[in-house]
Design a protein around this motif. Structure first.
Motif, PDB file in Angstrom:
ATOM      1  N   THR A 175      -0.088  -1.918  -1.593  1.00 22.83           N
ATOM      2  CA  THR A 175      -1.371  -1.781  -0.895  1.00 22.83           C
ATOM      3  C   THR A 175      -1.355  -0.561   0.006  1.00 22.83           C
ATOM      4  O   THR A 175      -2.315   0.227   0.028  1.00 22.83           O
ATOM      5  N   PHE A 176      -0.265  -0.384   0.762  1.00 22.96           N
ATOM      6  CA  PHE A 176      -0.151   0.779   1.651  1.00 22.96           C
ATOM      7  C   PHE A 176      -0.324   2.076   0.862  1.00 22.96           C
ATOM      8  O   PHE A 176      -1.096   2.953   1.251  1.00 22.96           O
ATOM      9  N   PHE A 177       0.368   2.199  -0.264  1.00 19.59           N
ATOM     10  CA  PHE A 177       0.295   3.440  -1.042  1.00 19.59           C
ATOM     11  C   PHE A 177      -1.045   3.589  -1.762  1.00 19.59           C
ATOM     12  O   PHE A 177      -1.544   4.704  -1.895  1.00 19.59           O
ATOM     13  N   ILE A 178      -1.638   2.492  -2.209  1.00 14.05           N
ATOM     14  CA  ILE A 178      -2.977   2.560  -2.811  1.00 14.05           C
ATOM     15  C   ILE A 178      -3.998   3.028  -1.778  1.00 14.05           C
ATOM     16  O   ILE A 178      -4.961   3.725  -2.104  1.00 14.05           O
ATOM     17  N   MET A 179      -3.781   2.678  -0.527  1.00 14.40           N
ATOM     18  CA  MET A 179      -4.700   3.105   0.537  1.00 14.40           C
ATOM     19  C   MET A 179      -4.729   4.628   0.678  1.00 14.40           C
ATOM     20  O   MET A 179      -5.752   5.187   1.060  1.00 14.40           O
ATOM     21  N   GLU A 180      -3.633   5.312   0.374  1.00 14.91           N
ATOM     22  CA  GLU A 180      -3.659   6.782   0.413  1.00 14.91           C
ATOM     23  C   GLU A 180      -4.657   7.307  -0.618  1.00 14.91           C
ATOM     24  O   GLU A 180      -5.431   8.203  -0.338  1.00 14.91           O
ATOM     25  N   PHE A 181      -4.654   6.718  -1.816  1.00 13.71           N
ATOM     26  CA  PHE A 181      -5.645   7.112  -2.821  1.00 13.71           C
ATOM     27  C   PHE A 181      -7.051   6.731  -2.351  1.00 13.71           C
ATOM     28  O   PHE A 181      -7.990   7.516  -2.500  1.00 13.71           O
ATOM     29  N   TRP A 203      -1.994 -16.743  -0.690  1.00 12.00           N
ATOM     30  CA  TRP A 203      -0.834 -16.116  -0.041  1.00 12.00           C
ATOM     31  C   TRP A 203      -0.826 -14.602  -0.141  1.00 12.00           C
ATOM     32  O   TRP A 203      -0.444 -13.905   0.796  1.00 12.00           O
ATOM     33  N   TYR A 204      -1.247 -14.038  -1.270  1.00 12.69           N
ATOM     34  CA  TYR A 204      -1.152 -12.590  -1.461  1.00 12.69           C
ATOM     35  C   TYR A 204      -2.194 -11.810  -0.667  1.00 12.69           C
ATOM     36  O   TYR A 204      -2.104 -10.583  -0.553  1.00 12.69           O
ATOM     37  N   CYS A 205      -3.166 -12.487  -0.085  1.00  8.43           N
ATOM     38  CA  CYS A 205      -4.141 -11.784   0.758  1.00  8.43           C
ATOM     39  C   CYS A 205      -3.516 -11.303   2.069  1.00  8.43           C
ATOM     40  O   CYS A 205      -3.957 -10.304   2.626  1.00  8.43           O
ATOM     41  N   LEU A 206      -2.488 -12.001   2.560  1.00  5.97           N
ATOM     42  CA  LEU A 206      -1.845 -11.554   3.802  1.00  5.97           C
ATOM     43  C   LEU A 206      -1.141 -10.214   3.615  1.00  5.97           C
ATOM     44  O   LEU A 206      -1.390  -9.288   4.396  1.00  5.97           O
ATOM     45  N   PRO A 207      -0.276 -10.023   2.606  1.00  8.56           N
ATOM     46  CA  PRO A 207       0.338  -8.697   2.477  1.00  8.56           C
ATOM     47  C   PRO A 207      -0.675  -7.595   2.155  1.00  8.56           C
ATOM     48  O   PRO A 207      -0.486  -6.451   2.550  1.00  8.56           O
ATOM     49  N   ILE A 208      -1.773  -7.943   1.488  1.00 10.11           N
ATOM     50  CA  ILE A 208      -2.824  -6.943   1.244  1.00 10.11           C
ATOM     51  C   ILE A 208      -3.467  -6.556   2.573  1.00 10.11           C
ATOM     52  O   ILE A 208      -3.611  -5.372   2.888  1.00 10.11           O
ATOM     53  N   GLY A 209      -3.859  -7.545   3.355  1.00  9.22           N
ATOM     54  CA  GLY A 209      -4.479  -7.266   4.661  1.00  9.22           C
ATOM     55  C   GLY A 209      -3.552  -6.494   5.588  1.00  9.22           C
ATOM     56  O   GLY A 209      -3.973  -5.567   6.280  1.00  9.22           O
ATOM     57  N   LEU A 210      -2.267  -6.864   5.590  1.00  4.28           N
ATOM     58  CA  LEU A 210      -1.298  -6.155   6.433  1.00  4.28           C
ATOM     59  C   LEU A 210      -1.040  -4.739   5.921  1.00  4.28           C
ATOM     60  O   LEU A 210      -0.831  -3.815   6.714  1.00  4.28           O
ATOM     61  N   GLY A 211      -1.046  -4.549   4.597  1.00  2.00           N
ATOM     62  CA  GLY A 211      -0.880  -3.206   4.035  1.00  2.00           C
ATOM     63  C   GLY A 211      -2.028  -2.288   4.419  1.00  2.00           C
ATOM     64  O   GLY A 211      -1.815  -1.120   4.765  1.00  2.00           O
ATOM     65  N   ILE A 212      -3.250  -2.812   4.384  1.00  2.00           N
ATOM     66  CA  ILE A 212      -4.424  -2.035   4.808  1.00  2.00           C
ATOM     67  C   ILE A 212      -4.318  -1.710   6.292  1.00  2.00           C
ATOM     68  O   ILE A 212      -4.556  -0.574   6.717  1.00  2.00           O
ATOM     69  N   MET A 213      -3.927  -2.691   7.092  1.00  2.00           N
ATOM     70  CA  MET A 213      -3.790  -2.467   8.534  1.00  2.00           C
ATOM     71  C   MET A 213      -2.686  -1.447   8.827  1.00  2.00           C
ATOM     72  O   MET A 213      -2.862  -0.566   9.673  1.00  2.00           O
ATOM     73  N   ALA A 214      -1.561  -1.542   8.134  1.00  2.77           N
ATOM     74  CA  ALA A 214      -0.456  -0.607   8.354  1.00  2.77           C
ATOM     75  C   ALA A 214      -0.874   0.815   7.999  1.00  2.77           C
ATOM     76  O   ALA A 214      -0.537   1.769   8.711  1.00  2.77           O
ATOM     77  N   TYR A 215      -1.636   0.965   6.919  1.00  2.00           N
ATOM     78  CA  TYR A 215      -2.126   2.303   6.562  1.00  2.00           C
ATOM     79  C   TYR A 215      -3.093   2.808   7.641  1.00  2.00           C
ATOM     80  O   TYR A 215      -3.047   3.976   8.017  1.00  2.00           O
ATOM     81  N   GLY A 216      -3.954   1.935   8.132  1.00  2.00           N
ATOM     82  CA  GLY A 216      -4.864   2.330   9.202  1.00  2.00           C
ATOM     83  C   GLY A 216      -4.114   2.792  10.441  1.00  2.00           C
ATOM     84  O   GLY A 216      -4.493   3.788  11.077  1.00  2.00           O
ATOM     85  N   LEU A 217      -3.041   2.103  10.780  1.00  2.00           N
ATOM     86  CA  LEU A 217      -2.222   2.506  11.923  1.00  2.00           C
ATOM     87  C   LEU A 217      -1.562   3.856  11.653  1.00  2.00           C
ATOM     88  O   LEU A 217      -1.560   4.735  12.514  1.00  2.00           O
ATOM     89  N   ALA A 218      -1.012   4.040  10.438  1.00  2.00           N
ATOM     90  CA  ALA A 218      -0.399   5.321  10.075  1.00  2.00           C
ATOM     91  C   ALA A 218      -1.437   6.438  10.131  1.00  2.00           C
ATOM     92  O   ALA A 218      -1.163   7.529  10.630  1.00  2.00           O
TER      93      ALA A 218
END
Length: 148
Positions: free
Chosen positions: A13-19, A76-91
């Motif tokens: 999710t984090f890397f997809i957010m770059e795209f 369950w998989y919505c949590l790592p997706i949501g956290l990946g989006i949030m982590a990218y936003g923080l980055a």
């Protein structure tokens, strides 16, 4: 095995957010919502905030929706997706708003090959003041030519 999937989904999710950031920046911000992004290229205001700051709200809502689905519907998989989006936003906030644009006077002395390349690419992006003919729409991944 569940933990491995969780980590892979978060990182994916984090890397997809770059795209997503590249696509949104090129086709939405420099496209039909240029009216919100324009003040990021043309400082036509005296406020610390920019109309451009509204874009983070969209991804924050998507991230919070994922957390909601995980919490109240046990997907369950919505949590790592949501956290990946949030982590990218923080980055994004740290690299773009703090490091590159110095909206806070932190991280001013970072000087390494990657940091110089990211700054160069963003500087070239801002060289184009209009909606068209832009380049370097990504944030964390930029063309290799800026690292030379």
């Amino acid at each position: 095995m569940h933990t491995l999937y969780w980590i892979l989904i978060f990182l994916g999710t984090f890397f997809i957010m770059e795209f997503n950031a590249w696509f949104t920046h090129k086709y939405v911000m420099h496209g039909f919502l240029w009216s919100l992004h324009k003040d990021h290229h043309h400082k036509d205001h005296d406020s610390w905030f920019e109309r451009n700051d509204a874009f983070f709200i969209f991804y924050a809502i998507v991230s919070m929706t994922c957390w909601y689905i995980w919490n109240f519907h046990d997907v369950w998989y919505c949590l790592p997706i949501g956290l990946g989006i949030m982590a990218y936003g923080l980055a994004y906030f740290i690299v773009h708003d703090i490091f590159i644009h110095q909206r806070f006077k932190w991280l001013r002395n970072i000087d390494n090959k990657y940091a110089r390349g990211v700054r160069r690419a963003h500087k070239i992006h801002h060289k184009h003041l209009g909606k068209h003919k832009g380049e370097n729409f990504g944030m964390l991944i930029v063309p290799l030519k800026y690292f030379k």
